[in-house]
Design an enzyme around this catalytic site. Structure first.
Site, PDB file in Angstrom:
ATOM      1  N   CYS A 337       0.791  -1.230   0.000  1.00  0.00           N
ATOM      2  CA  CYS A 337       0.000   0.000   0.000  1.00  0.00           C
ATOM      3  C   CYS A 337       0.825   1.282   0.000  1.00  0.00           C
ATOM      4  O   CYS A 337       0.456   2.212  -0.712  1.00  0.00           O
ATOM      5  CB  CYS A 337      -1.062   0.005   1.093  1.00  0.00           C
ATOM      6  N   ARG A 366       7.489 -10.549   5.514  1.00  0.00           N
ATOM      7  CA  ARG A 366       7.200 -10.197   6.896  1.00  0.00           C
ATOM      8  C   ARG A 366       7.917 -11.184   7.794  1.00  0.00           C
ATOM      9  O   ARG A 366       7.902 -12.381   7.535  1.00  0.00           O
ATOM     10  CB  ARG A 366       5.693 -10.271   7.164  1.00  0.00           C
ATOM     11  N   GLN A 384       0.696 -11.099  -2.478  1.00  0.00           N
ATOM     12  CA  GLN A 384      -0.711 -10.749  -2.302  1.00  0.00           C
ATOM     13  C   GLN A 384      -1.307 -10.402  -3.660  1.00  0.00           C
ATOM     14  O   GLN A 384      -0.649  -9.750  -4.469  1.00  0.00           O
ATOM     15  CB  GLN A 384      -0.834  -9.510  -1.409  1.00  0.00           C
ATOM     16  N   ASP A 386      -2.997  -8.031  -4.492  1.00  0.00           N
ATOM     17  CA  ASP A 386      -3.332  -6.794  -3.810  1.00  0.00           C
ATOM     18  C   ASP A 386      -3.913  -5.773  -4.775  1.00  0.00           C
ATOM     19  O   ASP A 386      -3.568  -5.767  -5.946  1.00  0.00           O
ATOM     20  CB  ASP A 386      -2.041  -6.220  -3.203  1.00  0.00           C
ATOM     21  N   HIS A 388      -5.506  -1.483  -4.376  1.00  0.00           N
ATOM     22  CA  HIS A 388      -5.979  -0.401  -3.537  1.00  0.00           C
ATOM     23  C   HIS A 388      -6.885   0.484  -4.334  1.00  0.00           C
ATOM     24  O   HIS A 388      -6.516   0.925  -5.419  1.00  0.00           O
ATOM     25  CB  HIS A 388      -4.790   0.358  -2.941  1.00  0.00           C
ATOM     26  N   LYS A 472     -13.273  -3.835   8.504  1.00  0.00           N
ATOM     27  CA  LYS A 472     -12.883  -4.752   7.447  1.00  0.00           C
ATOM     28  C   LYS A 472     -13.851  -5.917   7.338  1.00  0.00           C
ATOM     29  O   LYS A 472     -14.714  -6.112   8.200  1.00  0.00           O
ATOM     30  CB  LYS A 472     -11.470  -5.280   7.691  1.00  0.00           C
ATOM     31  N   HIS A 518      -8.309  -1.475   0.818  1.00  0.00           N
ATOM     32  CA  HIS A 518      -7.363  -2.566   0.517  1.00  0.00           C
ATOM     33  C   HIS A 518      -8.217  -3.785   0.210  1.00  0.00           C
ATOM     34  O   HIS A 518      -9.169  -4.048   0.933  1.00  0.00           O
ATOM     35  CB  HIS A 518      -6.526  -2.952   1.732  1.00  0.00           C
TER      36      HIS A 518
END
Length: 639
Positions: A337, A366, A384, A386, A388, A472, A518
RNA sequence: GCCAGCAUAGCUCAGCUGGCCAGAGCAGCUGAUUUGUAAUCAGCGGGUCGGGGGUUCGAAUCCCUCUGCUGGCUCCA
């Protein structure tokens, strides 16, 4: 006389002091035999506890979660009794029922328990169960409770009592064992007929890392030996489907000690599978107005200072990489992000172009504690799916709906039929934990609730589970064996737009702050594929399978014919291989079956002459002879 | 990170309480076989018993330590 109201609305009168068990008996002996506990005015009680006022009553058997819970809770006590009989110095923490069975946290002192001791404990439990000792509930004063456990020398129970109010303390006694317990319990230990201790683990007292670690013993019990056998068979099946095992067998991915723990390495077949999944989503996203981007795997420390991740996770992350000359500090990116925020912010934005949807299959790293790592489902490096979405507050609901639609499509395309959406909202008691205005939170939470309703999703709502930066929604998926997994996620974020000072010019020619969403329908490719492998037991949907068919020539003489056929099928966009070994056909079939190749094409003299193929389906057997075009059609029908 | 357990050939495993050159099946390689719906036969190669240290006349076996893995705990942007 008191009035008892049953779940179906029926009301009957009983003498005051009647027990649920007696009521069950008045209905039928069979029912009474099956009753484990009962809800009286919505509270789960012992079935043997006298009811003295007008009440609603629901009887619980093995078929209710409440019944199972009671059964397993009592089983935990039975195990404790056995432990105390075998190891007199043992001290007890807590022993609750769980989803599959129960555990008890115990302090064994100097003694080290190992799974070799399970047999003996199980035997003792069954011996004690056969005594059919009733579970007896006793209300005790706080002073009496304290003096009992002081004498016994169980500091854990004393600590628990310390948190309880006088007048609400109860003991339960069965045989020679007395435990501090709120209850309820099953009528007697005799109902416990099958016992299996599963595993041992360390568990911090009261879940607190700074406190003593107790030994947690997991077990499960049943009313019938047969049920235990079936349960163990289910576990066996789960073991066979374990993605770590299948991943190695099917050569999808590997791990290497040299590369490092928790860092999956995708092998050619796994890469083929994963690329197909990614391509599927990429296409779908482009159709839906997402703009693919690519960002670097590292970013300067300042990026994460800006995003706030450094302050929150800096210590618990992979540590910064330093450039040798300039002394700059870079972090492996733990999220995409911040990079995407930079993309949004690289030029002025107008309301006219919102929503901006920036998508990337972004690999992030991570730090996870070594004990956390697990196959593909818990790793230190993962990708991910991912994206946004930067939009106005008013657009949040529609964007949410769009993402819900996409996620549903993804799950259903991959055969996950059974899923629910978990909505995580603020903790109303702790408003200070959250950033962003109350109005925006209200709007966002309502938008999520409305969107899921409009999408017709089955939802559960949990208060206090929201991230500090926004509410979320997580997709909880049930796999073929009934296990629940958290996969895709959608999160509203008010924090990052603020921190990155993201803006757009509104119709009023003033600057406004966009909302950020997200979202990741798969979650992470690694985790998703891990769950997918277990869900389908390695038998992937045809469109995903790296090997859709195998051509098996009866003898070497037909190898070149097989190669021709492979080329024709490849031209029809189908994937497969020729098994040209000088093996008997039975052997080639067996190997293809074990490799879970969905279709086998057997060709010998007859097929070479007629130009046809003999088709065999994995797990099902011979489908008969057909034209090659017919096979292509058959395949395309299933894609 | 913490607790408990595990680590022997590419895979699955045997090797008991320390004692002759560490074994099996599958996989691999070579050869023979040319095969009709779930394992053809024979021969061969392959392991510093996870790494390091120690105890011992002697260690795959006992002890310490590191790494990895398993089941939990804590954690999970």
């Amino acid at each position: 006389m008191i009035k008892i109201t049953f779940p179906d609305g029926n009301v009957r009168e009983f003498e005051s002091g009647v027990t649920a068990m007696e009521i069950a008996q008045s209905i039928s002996e069979g029912l009474a035999r099956n009753v484990l506990s009962a809800s009286v005015n919505g509270v789960v009680w012992d079935s043997t506890r006298p009811i003295t006022s007008d009440s609603t009553l629901a009887l619980h058997t093995w078929n209710d979660p409440e019944g199972k819970n009671t059964f397993w809770h009592s089983s935990a006590h039975l195990m404790a009794e056995a432990l105390e009989a075998l190891y007199p110095n043992v001290k007890f923490g807590i022993g609750p029922p769980i989803e599959n069975g129960f555990y008890y946290d115990v302090d064994m002192g100097e003694q080290v328990l190992s799974s070799d001791d399970f047999d003996q404990i199980e035997k003792k439990m069954l011996d004690l169960a056969r005594e059919k000792n009733p579970f007896v509930r006793k209300e005790v004063s706080k002073a009496d409770a304290i003096s009992y456990f002081t004498e016994k020398g169980d500091e854990y129970k004393l600590e628990l009592i310390d948190g309880l109010n006088d007048g609400e303390i109860t003991f339960y006694e069965q045989g020679n064992f007395v435990d501090l317990c709120r209850g309820p319990h099953i009528p007697d230990t005799g109902k416990i007929k099958a016992v299996k201790l599963m595993s041992l683990a360390g568990a911090y007292w009261r879940g607190d890392e700074s406190r003593k670690q107790l030994t947690r013993i997991y077990g499960i019990t049943f009313q019938k030996q047969k049920e235990l056998t079936e349960y163990l068979e289910l576990l066996e099946e789960a073991k066979k489907r374990d993605h770590r095992k299948l991943g190695a067998e099917l050569e999808l991915f590997m791990f290497s000690e040299k590369v490092g723990a928790g860092l999956p390495i995708w092998l050619p077949k796994g890469t083929a599978l994963r690329s197909r999944l990614e391509d599927f989503l990429k296409k779908e996203q482009i159709r839906r107005g997402y703009q693919p981007v690519i960002t670097p795997h590292i970013g300067k420390k300042e990026l994460y200072v800006t995003s706030g991740h450094y302050a929150k996770y800096g210590e618990d992350s992979f540590q910064p990489i330093h450039t040798p000359r300039e002394g700059e500090e870079f972090l492996l990116k733990p999220m995409n992000c911040p990079h995407h925020c930079e993309i949004y912010g690289h030029r002025p934005r107008s309301y006219k172009e919102l929503p901006v949807r920036i998508a990337e299959f972004g690999t992030v790293y991570r730090y996870e504690q070594s004990g956390e790592l697990h196959g593909l489902t818990r790793v230190r490096g993962f990708t991910q799916d991912d994206a946004h979405i930067f939009c106005t507050q008013e657009q949040v609901k529609d964007e949410f709906l769009g993402v819900l639609d996409l996620t549903k499509l993804v799950l259903e395309k991959l055969g996950f039929e059974d899923y629910t959406a978990q909505i995580s909202l603020r903790d109303p008691e702790n408003p200070d934990k959250y950033i962003g205005s109350v109005e925006n939170w209200d709007k966002a939470e309502q938008a999520i609730i409305d969107a899921t309703k409009e999408a017709g999703l089955e939802t559960t709502t949990v208060l206090g589970e929201a991230a500090f930066y926004g509410p979320k929604l997580d997709f909880m998926v049930k796999d073929a064996l009934g296990r629940r997994w958290q996969l895709g996620t959608i999160q509203v974020d008010y924090n990052l737009p603020e921190r990155f000072e993201l803006e757009y010019t509104g119709t009023d020619n003033a600057m406004h702050r966009p909302v950020m969403i997200h979202r990741a329908p798969f979650g992470s490719m690694e985790r998703f594929i891990g769950v997918l492998i277990e869900h389908c037991g390695g038998k992937f949907p045809l469109w995903l399978n790296p090997e859709q068919f195998a051509i098996l020539p009866i003898s070497d003489r037909y190898n070149s014919y097989a190669e021709d056929m492979l080329a024709q099928l490849a031209a029809a966009d189908l994937r497969g291989f020729v098994d040209d070994r000088s093996e008997k056909i039975g052997r080639k079939i067996r190997d293809a079956e074990v490799r879970k190749v969905p279709f086998m094409l057997i060709i010998g003299e007859q097929e070479a002459e007629s130009g046809q193929v003999a088709v065999r389906k994995q797990g099902e057997g011979d489908l008969g002879v057909m034209e090659l075009e017919a096979f292509v059609t058959l395949m395309n029908e299933q894609l």
